[in-house]
Design a protein around this motif. Structure first.
Motif, PDB file in Angstrom:
ATOM      1  N   ILE A 158     -47.255  -0.053  40.809  1.00  0.00           N
ATOM      2  CA  ILE A 158     -47.025   0.358  42.196  1.00  0.00           C
ATOM      3  C   ILE A 158     -45.566   0.791  42.367  1.00  0.00           C
ATOM      4  O   ILE A 158     -45.265   1.843  42.938  1.00  0.00           O
ATOM      5  CB  ILE A 158     -47.337  -0.807  43.171  1.00  0.00           C
ATOM      6  CG1 ILE A 158     -48.804  -1.229  43.059  1.00  0.00           C
ATOM      7  CG2 ILE A 158     -47.021  -0.392  44.601  1.00  0.00           C
ATOM      8  CD1 ILE A 158     -49.154  -2.455  43.893  1.00  0.00           C
ATOM      9  N   GLU A 159     -44.681  -0.022  41.809  1.00  0.00           N
ATOM     10  CA  GLU A 159     -43.246   0.250  41.934  1.00  0.00           C
ATOM     11  C   GLU A 159     -42.888   1.610  41.330  1.00  0.00           C
ATOM     12  O   GLU A 159     -42.250   2.442  41.970  1.00  0.00           O
ATOM     13  CB  GLU A 159     -42.495  -0.872  41.207  1.00  0.00           C
ATOM     14  CG  GLU A 159     -41.050  -1.014  41.568  1.00  0.00           C
ATOM     15  CD  GLU A 159     -40.447  -2.249  40.886  1.00  0.00           C
ATOM     16  OE1 GLU A 159     -40.191  -3.235  41.576  1.00  0.00           O
ATOM     17  OE2 GLU A 159     -40.268  -2.225  39.661  1.00  0.00           O
ATOM     18  N   ASP A 160     -43.351   1.831  40.095  1.00  0.00           N
ATOM     19  CA  ASP A 160     -43.043   3.088  39.405  1.00  0.00           C
ATOM     20  C   ASP A 160     -43.633   4.285  40.128  1.00  0.00           C
ATOM     21  O   ASP A 160     -43.014   5.335  40.241  1.00  0.00           O
ATOM     22  CB  ASP A 160     -43.578   3.056  37.969  1.00  0.00           C
ATOM     23  CG  ASP A 160     -42.752   2.135  37.095  1.00  0.00           C
ATOM     24  OD1 ASP A 160     -41.714   1.662  37.591  1.00  0.00           O
ATOM     25  OD2 ASP A 160     -43.156   1.893  35.947  1.00  0.00           O
ATOM     26  N   THR A 189     -41.541   7.400  41.542  1.00  0.00           N
ATOM     27  CA  THR A 189     -41.784   8.773  41.092  1.00  0.00           C
ATOM     28  C   THR A 189     -42.040   9.694  42.280  1.00  0.00           C
ATOM     29  O   THR A 189     -41.480  10.785  42.380  1.00  0.00           O
ATOM     30  CB  THR A 189     -43.018   8.821  40.170  1.00  0.00           C
ATOM     31  OG1 THR A 189     -42.977   7.693  39.325  1.00  0.00           O
ATOM     32  CG2 THR A 189     -43.052  10.076  39.361  1.00  0.00           C
ATOM     33  N   VAL A 190     -42.899   9.225  43.173  1.00  0.00           N
ATOM     34  CA  VAL A 190     -43.300  10.092  44.278  1.00  0.00           C
ATOM     35  C   VAL A 190     -42.155  10.300  45.265  1.00  0.00           C
ATOM     36  O   VAL A 190     -41.893  11.406  45.703  1.00  0.00           O
ATOM     37  CB  VAL A 190     -44.533   9.493  44.998  1.00  0.00           C
ATOM     38  CG1 VAL A 190     -44.874  10.305  46.216  1.00  0.00           C
ATOM     39  CG2 VAL A 190     -45.700   9.443  44.046  1.00  0.00           C
ATOM     40  N   ALA A 220     -52.250   9.560  37.766  1.00  0.00           N
ATOM     41  CA  ALA A 220     -51.557   8.813  36.705  1.00  0.00           C
ATOM     42  C   ALA A 220     -51.485   7.336  37.083  1.00  0.00           C
ATOM     43  O   ALA A 220     -51.661   6.444  36.254  1.00  0.00           O
ATOM     44  CB  ALA A 220     -50.147   9.366  36.508  1.00  0.00           C
ATOM     45  N   PHE A 221     -51.231   7.103  38.386  1.00  0.00           N
ATOM     46  CA  PHE A 221     -51.131   5.739  38.899  1.00  0.00           C
ATOM     47  C   PHE A 221     -52.449   4.988  38.691  1.00  0.00           C
ATOM     48  O   PHE A 221     -52.473   3.872  38.169  1.00  0.00           O
ATOM     49  CB  PHE A 221     -50.758   5.823  40.373  1.00  0.00           C
ATOM     50  CG  PHE A 221     -50.785   4.522  41.113  1.00  0.00           C
ATOM     51  CD1 PHE A 221     -50.035   3.441  40.683  1.00  0.00           C
ATOM     52  CD2 PHE A 221     -51.542   4.390  42.270  1.00  0.00           C
ATOM     53  CE1 PHE A 221     -50.044   2.247  41.380  1.00  0.00           C
ATOM     54  CE2 PHE A 221     -51.555   3.195  42.960  1.00  0.00           C
ATOM     55  CZ  PHE A 221     -50.812   2.126  42.514  1.00  0.00           C
ATOM     56  N   SER A 222     -53.571   5.626  39.061  1.00  0.00           N
ATOM     57  CA  SER A 222     -54.844   4.906  38.945  1.00  0.00           C
ATOM     58  C   SER A 222     -55.218   4.718  37.481  1.00  0.00           C
ATOM     59  O   SER A 222     -55.831   3.717  37.107  1.00  0.00           O
ATOM     60  CB  SER A 222     -55.958   5.620  39.703  1.00  0.00           C
ATOM     61  OG  SER A 222     -56.107   6.909  39.227  1.00  0.00           O
ATOM     62  N   ARG A 223     -54.794   5.679  36.628  1.00  0.00           N
ATOM     63  CA  ARG A 223     -55.066   5.500  35.207  1.00  0.00           C
ATOM     64  C   ARG A 223     -54.292   4.297  34.671  1.00  0.00           C
ATOM     65  O   ARG A 223     -54.783   3.518  33.883  1.00  0.00           O
ATOM     66  CB  ARG A 223     -54.651   6.750  34.438  1.00  0.00           C
ATOM     67  CG  ARG A 223     -55.854   7.420  33.797  1.00  0.00           C
ATOM     68  CD  ARG A 223     -55.460   8.544  32.940  1.00  0.00           C
ATOM     69  NE  ARG A 223     -54.141   9.074  33.296  1.00  0.00           N
ATOM     70  CZ  ARG A 223     -53.653  10.167  32.754  1.00  0.00           C
ATOM     71  NH1 ARG A 223     -54.343  10.823  31.872  1.00  0.00           N
ATOM     72  NH2 ARG A 223     -52.462  10.618  33.095  1.00  0.00           N
ATOM     73  N   ARG A 224     -53.041   4.161  35.171  1.00  0.00           N
ATOM     74  CA  ARG A 224     -52.217   3.035  34.715  1.00  0.00           C
ATOM     75  C   ARG A 224     -52.795   1.717  35.236  1.00  0.00           C
ATOM     76  O   ARG A 224     -52.775   0.703  34.547  1.00  0.00           O
ATOM     77  CB  ARG A 224     -50.793   3.244  35.218  1.00  0.00           C
ATOM     78  CG  ARG A 224     -49.873   2.277  34.549  1.00  0.00           C
ATOM     79  CD  ARG A 224     -48.437   2.679  34.633  1.00  0.00           C
ATOM     80  NE  ARG A 224     -47.637   1.463  34.543  1.00  0.00           N
ATOM     81  CZ  ARG A 224     -46.407   1.379  34.974  1.00  0.00           C
ATOM     82  NH1 ARG A 224     -45.836   2.414  35.529  1.00  0.00           N
ATOM     83  NH2 ARG A 224     -45.751   0.251  34.855  1.00  0.00           N
TER      84      ARG A 224
END
Lengths: 248, 517
Positions: free
Chosen positions: B150-152, B156-157, B132-136
């Motif tokens: 990066i922050e989100d 999340t993790v 999801a991160f790389s898609r964002r």
């Protein structure tokens, strides 16, 4: 200038020598005596030492802000002060007028425009000194002593508030009067921010005093600052001399 | 708070043990019934069921307890002498010992299996988050988008409060509140240290805050400072659990930075930053150059007006014409510089409209007054109804926009033609329109005119200007919550420009102000 009157003395305060030079030439050609000052301190000293009829102050001075010069001179003298400002600083203009400046001219300006403002201010000063009660603006005559307003020799009926509004403007005839000042004088200090009162009354007043209310020539608007009764410089001199009218 | 955490864990453990005991009791009851009904032999092996369940669900301790209880229950209920913990037959003792051994081994295996399952499930969640991160990141528009991603992602993790600081300036300018996270001052100070590259350890440092929370501060990537510094609230963690957490942060950040590096994000951030610096430089340059140009222009223009009225030149027609040229050209230059200043004002700090109640008639008239000279050889027709509503706008900005439109109308229409200025209120909008009888526009031109530096190419050779005018007008009107439109029937058929401004109905205080003494 009429030869019978002594030449008015104007103090020019600007740090740019080129501006001072053209102002000196322009004023001298129109019969003024010119003193110059390059800094605020010099201007204040000059104003205390010599009799002066009018002060022209640039806002950007090397040693102090032009508004400080206005404030300091105004603390002891009622000499007319005209400020040279730049465009897009309406709030600053209002501030200067509240500090006691009589009018402002936006840089760059033409000599004719400045002369017109200067004559209006000198005329106002003279009227205040002599106690002259009538103010003439084009076809409109306001007699402050008997509280009458005549348009082309026909007497107008104004409501008390309308008259009060016109009276305040006439007391400063030719000079700009800020919204805040008008609101305070006519409606009282709690209404100084209710500009819409003023707009509606000015509109009604114009219907009565302007030949063409949709393009007013007597009660004119200074956007973002206030209103003025448009007494032209030539009119202020009683038509004595009008060589450079409406050049710019 | 620390006690509460411990208490929570103990409670969980106790719950496991209690449930285990229940299971053992249930198994005992069932086996007991079966033995009574069928007369079958004893069934200590059955106790492996609660042992395995307890091991997979609650870990090794409940499993061992299950085994022990199983042994005790077998001894008590099934081995003679019955209802006593003593066992007569040595075979049976051997049996039970064997059972205990099997139970321990099985429970250990089951616990390990359970842990592996948990790890792989976590891994799966991490991978999904990473995806999801790389898609964002792929759709990130600018640097701040990337930082927010990066922050989100970390929030999340890690399931913790996370804040990211882009650099030293970001950290020192920040009041401590970031993305809804209160970052204490000691932590901020550490962030400044980290952002300026003064941290030696790559895995960051922990900072205890006044509230008792422990914060971890570390650079997102040890290799590239572009990604900023991350702070994570580890909560009231003990030394060992905070170490555990740091290992996890390391793993998550390693994954994240690998993704960032794979996408070439560092390079992109650097480039974007450089571009915005170039923009800033350009705006600053325009601002200062325009100011420097304006001061001498004031002298030139002033001097020219003095000269043009000088008695010495009264009979010198040719010289006077020259002086007029100087004055007119200086005025034109001044307009161009004013446009540049306005443009840099729009794009640098944005416009701050000074709203007040204004009469549209005043705005139109003062704009006409400003353009009097430029419009001197055009017929200006006014159509202003007497009952126009007041509008709540910055009158000076609207006037300046109108001046630009007048300028445009004069520029693209023949001398002697008519310019019509009209105002009307309709459907809660104030509409100011300026129509000329000039060159008009093609359909394509009608779209392009609002661009910065747009010029009518058809007429570029016969007209002058920077092409900023309408762009400025548009920005000024937009700042007042309005819109500009340009309509033309086609080339040669004139242009109608309309300004639409909102009319707020609070202006209807007429009754109140009518109360005249």
């Amino acid at each position: 200038m009429q030869m019978s009157e002594p030449s008015p003395i104007v103090l020019v305060v600007d740090d740019e020598i080129q501006i001072r030079r053209f102002l000196r030439t322009g004023f001298e050609l129109n019969g003024f005596v010119v003193h110059e000052a390059g800094t605020g301190a010099e201007a204040i000293r000059s104003a205390t030492l010599r009799p002066i009829d009018l002060v022209i102050v640039d806002l950007g001075l090397p040693d102090m802000d032009g508004s400080e010069v206005v404030e300091r001179i105004r603390s002891w003298s009622s000499v007319p002060i005209i400020v040279l400002s730049v465009r897009s600083t309406e709030a600053q203009k209002v501030h200067l007028l509240e500090l006691g400046a009589d009018d402002y001219v936006v840089k760059p300006f033409g000599m004719a425009e400045l002369l017109a403002r200067v004559r209006v201010s000198l005329r106002r000063q003279m009227r205040a000194a002599s106690g002259e009660p009538t103010v003439k603006v084009g076809p409109l005559t306001i007699d402050l002593a008997v509280r009458s307003v005549m348009l082309n020799d026909k007497r107008l009926t104004l409501t008390p508030k309308e008259y009060r509004l016109l009276q305040v403007l006439a007391q400063h005839a030719g000079n700009v009067v800020t919204h805040q000042h008008l609101l305070k004088e006519v409606w009282g200090s709690i209404h100084v921010h209710d500009t819409h009162y003023l707009r509606i009354f000015v509109r009604k007043l114009r219907q009565k005093i302007e030949p063409h209310p949709d393009s007013p020539k007597i009660l004119v608007t200074e956007l973002g600052v206030g209103y003025r009764l448009a007494q032209s410089g030539a009119e202020a001199e009683n038509g004595a001399e009008a060589p450079a009218k409406s050049e710019s | 708070m620390l006690n509460a955490l411990k208490f929570d864990r103990i409670r969980k453990e106790l719950r496991g043990i209690l449930l285990t005991l229940c299971m053992v009791a249930a198994v005992t009851a069932v086996v007991y019934l079966i033995i009574i009904e069928t007369g079958l032999g004893h069934g200590s092996v059955v106790y492996l069921i609660p042992v395995v369940i307890a091991a997979t669900r609650w870990g090794i301790v409940p499993a061992i307890i299950a085994a022990i209880c199983g042994v005790l229950a077998s001894a008590f209920f099934f081995y003679p002498p019955l209802y006593s913990f003593r066992i007569k037959d040595p075979h049976e003792v051997l049996n039970l010992m064997l059972f205990v051994f099997v139970a321990v081994v099985v429970s250990q295996l089951a616990t390990r299996l359970k842990r592996q399952l948990e790890v792989s499930r976590q891994r799966e969640i991490d991978l999904r988050d990473l995806y999801a991160f790389s898609r964002r990141l792929a759709v990130a528009f600018d640097v701040s988008d990337i930082h927010a991603a990066i922050e989100d992602h970390l929030a999340t993790v890690m399931q913790r409060n996370v804040a990211l600081f882009a650099g030293v300036r970001d950290a020192s300018a920040s009041s401590g509140r970031r993305a809804g996270v209160m970052v204490p001052e000691q932590v901020l100070a550490e962030v400044v240290q980290a952002a300026s590259g003064r941290h030696v350890a790559n895995s960051g440092v922990t900072v205890p805050a006044d509230s008792g929370d422990v914060w971890l501060v570390r650079a997102v990537s040890p290799k590239s400072s572009e990604f900023g510094v991350i702070v994570i609230n580890l909560g009231h963690a003990s030394q060992e659990s905070s170490d555990e957490m740091r290992i996890r942060v390391d793993a998550v950040l390693a994954d994240a930075t690998a993704t960032l590096e794979r996408l070439g994000v560092a390079h992109a951030i650097g480039e974007a930053r450089m571009r915005s610096q170039t923009d800033q430089l350009r705006e600053a340059l325009i601002g200062s150059v325009s100011h420097e140009l304006r001061t001498p222009l004031a002298s030139i223009l002033g001097a020219a007006t003095v000269l043009s009225a000088a008695p010495a030149l009264a009979n010198e027609k040719k010289l006077k014409a020259l002086v007029h040229d100087v004055r007119d050209e200086a005025e034109r230059l001044n307009n161009d510089i004013q446009n540049l200043l306005d443009a840099s004002r729009i794009s640098s700090d944005g416009l701050k409209p000074h709203m007040e109640w204004a009469d549209p008639t005043d705005i139109v008239n003062s704009a006409i007054e400003r353009c009097r000279q430029r419009m001197s050889d055009r017929r200006v027709a006014l159509n202003l109804p007497a009952d126009l509503p007041l509008i709540h706008v910055d009158p000076v900005l609207v006037q300046q926009a109108l001046v630009q439109i007048f300028d445009n109308a004069v520029k693209y229409s023949p001398s002697g033609s008519q310019i019509t200025v009209a105002a009307r209120a309709r459907d809660g909008r104030m509409i100011l329109s300026v129509s000329d009888q000039g060159a008009g526009m093609t359909a394509a031109e009608q779209i392009k005119i609002w661009d910065r530096f747009a010029r009518g190419e058809r007429l570029a050779s016969t007209t002058s200007g920077s092409g900023l005018g309408l762009w400025i007008a548009n920005a000024f009107i937009a700042a007042n919550g309005g819109a500009i439109n340009a309509v033309s029937e086609g080339p040669g058929l004139g242009t109608a420009m309309t300004i639409e401004l909102p009319v707020t109905h609070a202006a209807v205080t007429q009754i109140e102000s009518d109360a005249d003494e």
